[in-house]
Design a protein around this motif. Structure first.
Motif, PDB file in Angstrom:
ATOM      1  N   ILE A 173       0.803  -1.085   0.049  1.00  0.00           N
ATOM      2  CA  ILE A 173      -0.057   0.020   0.234  1.00  0.00           C
ATOM      3  C   ILE A 173       0.767   1.129   0.176  1.00  0.00           C
ATOM      4  CG2 ILE A 173      -1.570   1.444   1.348  1.00  0.00           C
ATOM      5  CD1 ILE A 173      -3.132  -0.889   0.415  1.00  0.00           C
ATOM      6  N   GLU A 174       0.677   2.130  -0.908  1.00  0.00           N
ATOM      7  CA  GLU A 174       1.629   3.536  -1.117  1.00  0.00           C
ATOM      8  C   GLU A 174       0.754   4.516  -0.515  1.00  0.00           C
ATOM      9  OE1 GLU A 174       4.610   3.733  -2.240  1.00  0.00           O
ATOM     10  OE2 GLU A 174       4.513   1.655  -3.105  1.00  0.00           O
ATOM     11  N   LYS A 175      -0.647   4.627  -0.582  1.00  0.00           N
ATOM     12  CA  LYS A 175      -1.261   5.833  -0.174  1.00  0.00           C
ATOM     13  C   LYS A 175      -1.768   5.534   1.314  1.00  0.00           C
ATOM     14  CE  LYS A 175      -2.809   6.316  -4.697  1.00  0.00           C
ATOM     15  NZ  LYS A 175      -4.088   5.946  -5.349  1.00  0.00           N
ATOM     16  N   ILE A 176      -0.751   5.375   2.174  1.00  0.00           N
ATOM     17  CA  ILE A 176      -0.846   5.135   3.603  1.00  0.00           C
ATOM     18  C   ILE A 176      -0.877   6.286   4.401  1.00  0.00           C
ATOM     19  CG2 ILE A 176       1.178   4.000   4.066  1.00  0.00           C
ATOM     20  CD1 ILE A 176      -1.845   3.121   5.916  1.00  0.00           C
ATOM     21  N   THR A 177      -1.864   6.504   5.419  1.00  0.00           N
ATOM     22  CA  THR A 177      -1.878   7.803   6.090  1.00  0.00           C
ATOM     23  C   THR A 177      -2.131   7.335   7.672  1.00  0.00           C
ATOM     24  OG1 THR A 177      -3.021   9.038   4.418  1.00  0.00           O
ATOM     25  CG2 THR A 177      -2.988   9.984   6.765  1.00  0.00           C
ATOM     26  N   GLY A 178      -1.549   8.201   8.752  1.00  0.00           N
ATOM     27  CA  GLY A 178      -1.645   7.595  10.025  1.00  0.00           C
ATOM     28  C   GLY A 178      -2.241   8.793  10.715  1.00  0.00           C
ATOM     29  N   ILE A 179      -2.842   8.393  11.993  1.00  0.00           N
ATOM     30  CA  ILE A 179      -3.170   9.538  12.974  1.00  0.00           C
ATOM     31  C   ILE A 179      -2.383   9.253  14.343  1.00  0.00           C
ATOM     32  CG2 ILE A 179      -5.024  10.707  14.455  1.00  0.00           C
ATOM     33  CD1 ILE A 179      -6.865  10.632  11.871  1.00  0.00           C
ATOM     34  N   GLU A 180      -1.964   9.834  15.160  1.00  0.00           N
ATOM     35  CA  GLU A 180      -1.215   9.738  16.314  1.00  0.00           C
ATOM     36  C   GLU A 180      -1.285  10.578  17.239  1.00  0.00           C
ATOM     37  OE1 GLU A 180      -0.571   6.675  17.871  1.00  0.00           O
ATOM     38  OE2 GLU A 180       0.405   8.115  19.639  1.00  0.00           O
ATOM     39  N   ALA A 181      -1.775  10.491  18.542  1.00  0.00           N
ATOM     40  CA  ALA A 181      -1.833  11.387  19.414  1.00  0.00           C
ATOM     41  C   ALA A 181      -0.295  11.744  20.170  1.00  0.00           C
ATOM     42  CB  ALA A 181      -2.816  11.164  20.580  1.00  0.00           C
ATOM     43  N   GLY A 182       0.442  10.734  20.385  1.00  0.00           N
ATOM     44  CA  GLY A 182       1.683  10.939  21.359  1.00  0.00           C
ATOM     45  C   GLY A 182       2.557  11.597  20.411  1.00  0.00           C
ATOM     46  N   ALA A 183       3.282  12.586  20.916  1.00  0.00           N
ATOM     47  CA  ALA A 183       4.384  13.347  20.410  1.00  0.00           C
ATOM     48  C   ALA A 183       5.336  12.716  19.758  1.00  0.00           C
ATOM     49  CB  ALA A 183       4.738  14.717  21.272  1.00  0.00           C
ATOM     50  N   ASN A 184       5.972  11.930  20.480  1.00  0.00           N
ATOM     51  CA  ASN A 184       7.172  11.164  20.200  1.00  0.00           C
ATOM     52  C   ASN A 184       6.951  10.046  19.116  1.00  0.00           C
ATOM     53  OD1 ASN A 184       8.601  12.573  22.200  1.00  0.00           O
ATOM     54  ND2 ASN A 184       8.425  10.819  23.675  1.00  0.00           N
ATOM     55  N   ASN A 185       5.900   9.430  19.329  1.00  0.00           N
ATOM     56  CA  ASN A 185       5.661   8.634  18.050  1.00  0.00           C
ATOM     57  C   ASN A 185       5.343   9.550  16.901  1.00  0.00           C
ATOM     58  OD1 ASN A 185       5.197   6.149  19.752  1.00  0.00           O
ATOM     59  ND2 ASN A 185       2.980   6.762  20.164  1.00  0.00           N
ATOM     60  N   TYR A 186       4.657  10.243  17.082  1.00  0.00           N
ATOM     61  CA  TYR A 186       4.384  11.121  15.711  1.00  0.00           C
ATOM     62  C   TYR A 186       5.605  11.546  15.201  1.00  0.00           C
ATOM     63  CZ  TYR A 186       3.367  15.508  13.277  1.00  0.00           C
ATOM     64  OH  TYR A 186       3.145  16.489  12.296  1.00  0.00           O
ATOM     65  N   HIS A 187       6.753  12.082  15.861  1.00  0.00           N
ATOM     66  CA  HIS A 187       7.733  12.317  15.175  1.00  0.00           C
ATOM     67  C   HIS A 187       8.643  11.211  14.672  1.00  0.00           C
ATOM     68  CE1 HIS A 187       7.561  16.879  15.723  1.00  0.00           C
ATOM     69  NE2 HIS A 187       7.196  16.585  17.232  1.00  0.00           N
ATOM     70  N   GLU A 188       8.392  10.057  15.283  1.00  0.00           N
ATOM     71  CA  GLU A 188       9.003   8.796  14.735  1.00  0.00           C
ATOM     72  C   GLU A 188       8.598   8.544  13.531  1.00  0.00           C
ATOM     73  OE1 GLU A 188      10.024   4.467  16.586  1.00  0.00           O
ATOM     74  OE2 GLU A 188       9.588   6.036  18.145  1.00  0.00           O
ATOM     75  N   CYS A 189       7.328   8.645  13.397  1.00  0.00           N
ATOM     76  CA  CYS A 189       6.631   8.279  12.100  1.00  0.00           C
ATOM     77  C   CYS A 189       7.135   9.304  11.254  1.00  0.00           C
ATOM     78  CB  CYS A 189       4.828   8.405  12.097  1.00  0.00           C
ATOM     79  SG  CYS A 189       4.417   7.246  13.141  1.00  0.00           S
ATOM     80  N   LEU A 190       6.974  10.439  11.342  1.00  0.00           N
ATOM     81  CA  LEU A 190       8.026  11.470  10.158  1.00  0.00           C
ATOM     82  C   LEU A 190       8.788  11.003   9.771  1.00  0.00           C
ATOM     83  CD1 LEU A 190       6.322  14.915  11.701  1.00  0.00           C
ATOM     84  CD2 LEU A 190       5.246  13.455   9.981  1.00  0.00           C
ATOM     85  N   ASN A 191       9.754  10.642  10.616  1.00  0.00           N
ATOM     86  CA  ASN A 191      11.481  10.341  10.266  1.00  0.00           C
ATOM     87  C   ASN A 191      11.294   9.105   9.469  1.00  0.00           C
ATOM     88  OD1 ASN A 191      12.305  12.272  11.619  1.00  0.00           O
ATOM     89  ND2 ASN A 191      12.667  11.279  13.790  1.00  0.00           N
ATOM     90  N   LYS A 192      10.311   8.206   9.711  1.00  0.00           N
ATOM     91  CA  LYS A 192      10.190   7.121   8.890  1.00  0.00           C
ATOM     92  C   LYS A 192       9.671   7.117   7.546  1.00  0.00           C
ATOM     93  CE  LYS A 192       9.782   3.694  12.690  1.00  0.00           C
ATOM     94  NZ  LYS A 192       8.924   2.865  13.602  1.00  0.00           N
ATOM     95  N   GLY A 193       9.376   8.763   7.218  1.00  0.00           N
ATOM     96  CA  GLY A 193       8.716   8.954   5.887  1.00  0.00           C
ATOM     97  C   GLY A 193       7.178   8.765   5.903  1.00  0.00           C
ATOM     98  N   PHE A 194       6.354   8.817   6.954  1.00  0.00           N
ATOM     99  CA  PHE A 194       4.924   8.366   6.679  1.00  0.00           C
ATOM    100  C   PHE A 194       4.123   9.591   6.890  1.00  0.00           C
ATOM    101  CE2 PHE A 194       6.136   4.224   8.470  1.00  0.00           C
ATOM    102  CZ  PHE A 194       5.816   3.519   7.525  1.00  0.00           C
ATOM    103  N   ASN A 195       3.058   9.727   6.018  1.00  0.00           N
ATOM    104  CA  ASN A 195       2.293  10.921   6.350  1.00  0.00           C
ATOM    105  C   ASN A 195       1.040  10.771   7.472  1.00  0.00           C
ATOM    106  OD1 ASN A 195       0.677  13.080   5.524  1.00  0.00           O
ATOM    107  ND2 ASN A 195      -0.791  11.889   4.464  1.00  0.00           N
ATOM    108  N   VAL A 196       1.428  11.343   8.500  1.00  0.00           N
ATOM    109  CA  VAL A 196       0.872  11.266   9.567  1.00  0.00           C
ATOM    110  C   VAL A 196       0.231  12.488  10.207  1.00  0.00           C
ATOM    111  CG1 VAL A 196       1.135  10.585  12.129  1.00  0.00           C
ATOM    112  CG2 VAL A 196       2.087   9.134  10.215  1.00  0.00           C
ATOM    113  N   PHE A 197      -0.897  12.708  10.771  1.00  0.00           N
ATOM    114  CA  PHE A 197      -1.477  13.636  11.608  1.00  0.00           C
ATOM    115  C   PHE A 197      -1.371  13.641  12.916  1.00  0.00           C
ATOM    116  CE2 PHE A 197      -4.416  13.157   7.808  1.00  0.00           C
ATOM    117  CZ  PHE A 197      -4.178  14.431   7.109  1.00  0.00           C
ATOM    118  N   HIS A 198      -1.127  14.623  13.633  1.00  0.00           N
ATOM    119  CA  HIS A 198      -0.790  14.461  15.177  1.00  0.00           C
ATOM    120  C   HIS A 198      -2.161  15.025  15.742  1.00  0.00           C
ATOM    121  CE1 HIS A 198       1.558  16.434  18.854  1.00  0.00           C
ATOM    122  NE2 HIS A 198       1.093  14.957  19.196  1.00  0.00           N
ATOM    123  N   GLY A 199      -2.444  14.432  16.909  1.00  0.00           N
ATOM    124  CA  GLY A 199      -3.675  14.533  17.662  1.00  0.00           C
ATOM    125  C   GLY A 199      -4.676  13.399  17.744  1.00  0.00           C
TER     126      GLY A 199
END
Ligand SMILES: [Zn+2]
Length: 377
Positions: A125-151
């Protein structure tokens, strides 16, 4: 005095899933003392858990236990077990294949530090998005190159305008942490496109209860879901439950839901069918080139005659029915006569049979009359 206290509680508490009044009386509760305050981080502090069950929807829930400040942040460690990770990956792959989601817009709610996002990406799956409320997790996802919303979902849905955007959502072991499941599932429904699907996984209370696995109770699982509880919750919020199964030896429940409904309203197909049938009826009458009679004065026939008369001004010259009790009454001012008169009727060569399940029987009975007999199915 003691019973008075219990009575106050009985009238005070309502199930947060179905709204049923619940008793918090001690003899109907499970009280567990000395439960570690934090489920995932070490803490010396402990809390008391007061657990109650709803007889109506089956939800097992905590009473008056403080909510953790970071209740909506995800902690998980699936990487620890290679076998577990492989099983989950197989499960995701099957979901993607069965629902043809390889080019779809998929979102994971409560994606933690991206462990499931990685597996979803690994299965193609290419078009994968995430939602995560934890700040550290959120930044880790961004570092892994994922499109993630924080909250958390309700806030992100509003802020980012996610309505009707996703073909599919997945959510693994997140729902049980949330204090307001109705609000959460309503948001899941909102972000899903019409016709879209979702996969939700939670601990299986049917299994926990059957095996008395009391160590499963934690302050951070606000609700425990039985099969019937999660089906009730998801249906109440508009989803159609397509599939439910126990997995991982029974301890997990996986549910697949679909957002049904049509963009032009839930009755659009029915409305179209009414118009189509009435027009077809009119065309059939026009094709007869002469007056017609109707055999059958039941609900079907009465409704059809009423609408056709109102819309197109057409009505039969005779109406017959085998039931004597109906005879003498009128439909659109046409008197209902007994069925025996049908064969000898004057100045009319067409009989339309509208008798529902008795259509064939009446058709055969009239077939020797020399009239043109038409069955209306
Ligand atoms: Zn309930």
């Amino acid at each position: 005095m003691k019973s008075a206290v219990n009575r106050v509680h009985v009238t005070k508490y309502k199930c947060k899933i179905c709204g049923e009044r619940l008793s918090t009386a001690k003899n109907e509760s499970l009280i567990i003392d000395d439960v570690p305050e934090n489920t995932f981080n070490f803490s010396k502090n402990t809390v008391n858990l007061h657990v109650i069950a709803c007889k109506s929807c089956g939800a097992v829930q905590l009473v008056n236990v403080p909510l953790s400040a970071d209740y909506d942040a995800v902690y998980r460690s699936i990487g620890v077990s290679v076998a577990y990770r492989e099983e989950k990956k197989r499960q995701i792959k099957k979901f993607i294949e069965v629902y043809n989601l390889i080019d779809a817009q998929v979102i994971e709610i409560g994606c933690g530090n991206g462990q499931f996002l990685e597996m979803i990406r690994e299965v193609g799956i290419e078009k994968i998005t995430g939602i995560e409320a934890g700040a550290n997790n959120y930044h880790e996802c961004l570092n892994k190159g994922f499109n993630v919303f924080h909250g958390n979902l309700p806030r992100v849905l509003k802020k980012e305008k996610l309505s009707n955007l996703f073909d599919a959502f997945v959510s693994f072991h997140y729902l049980e942490h949330l204090p307001n499941p109705i609000n959460f599932v309503t948001c899941l429904y909102e972000i899903t496109k019409t016709g879209g699907v979702g996969l939700i996984e939670v601990p299986n209370y049917d299994y926990i209860e059957k095996n008395n696995i009391w160590l499963e109770f934690t302050k951070d699982h606000r609700f425990y879901y039985r099969k019937r509880t999660i089906c009730y919750l998801l249906s109440k919020c508009g989803f159609d439950v397509e599939f439910i199964e126990e997995n991982n030896g029974g301890i997990c429940l996986t549910v697949i839901v679909r957002k049904l409904g049509k963009s032009d309203g839930i009755f659009s197909a029915m409305r179209n069918q009414i118009q189509k049938d009435i027009e077809e009826f009119k065309l059939m009458i026009e094709g007869l080139k002469g007056p017609f009679a109707v055999y059958g004065a039941g609900h079907y026939s009465q409704l059809l005659i009423n609408i056709a008369h109102k819309q197109y001004g057409i009505k039969p010259v005779y109406i017959f029915d085998s039931n004597k009790q109906k005879c003498g009454n009128k439909i659109c001012d046409v008197v209902i006569e007994h069925g025996n008169n049908a064969i000898n009727m004057q100045n009319c060569d067409n009989i339309i049979v509208i008798c529902g399940i008795y259509n064939d029987e009446v058709f055969n009975m009239l077939s020797s009359s020399g009239k043109k007999i038409i069955k209306w199915e």
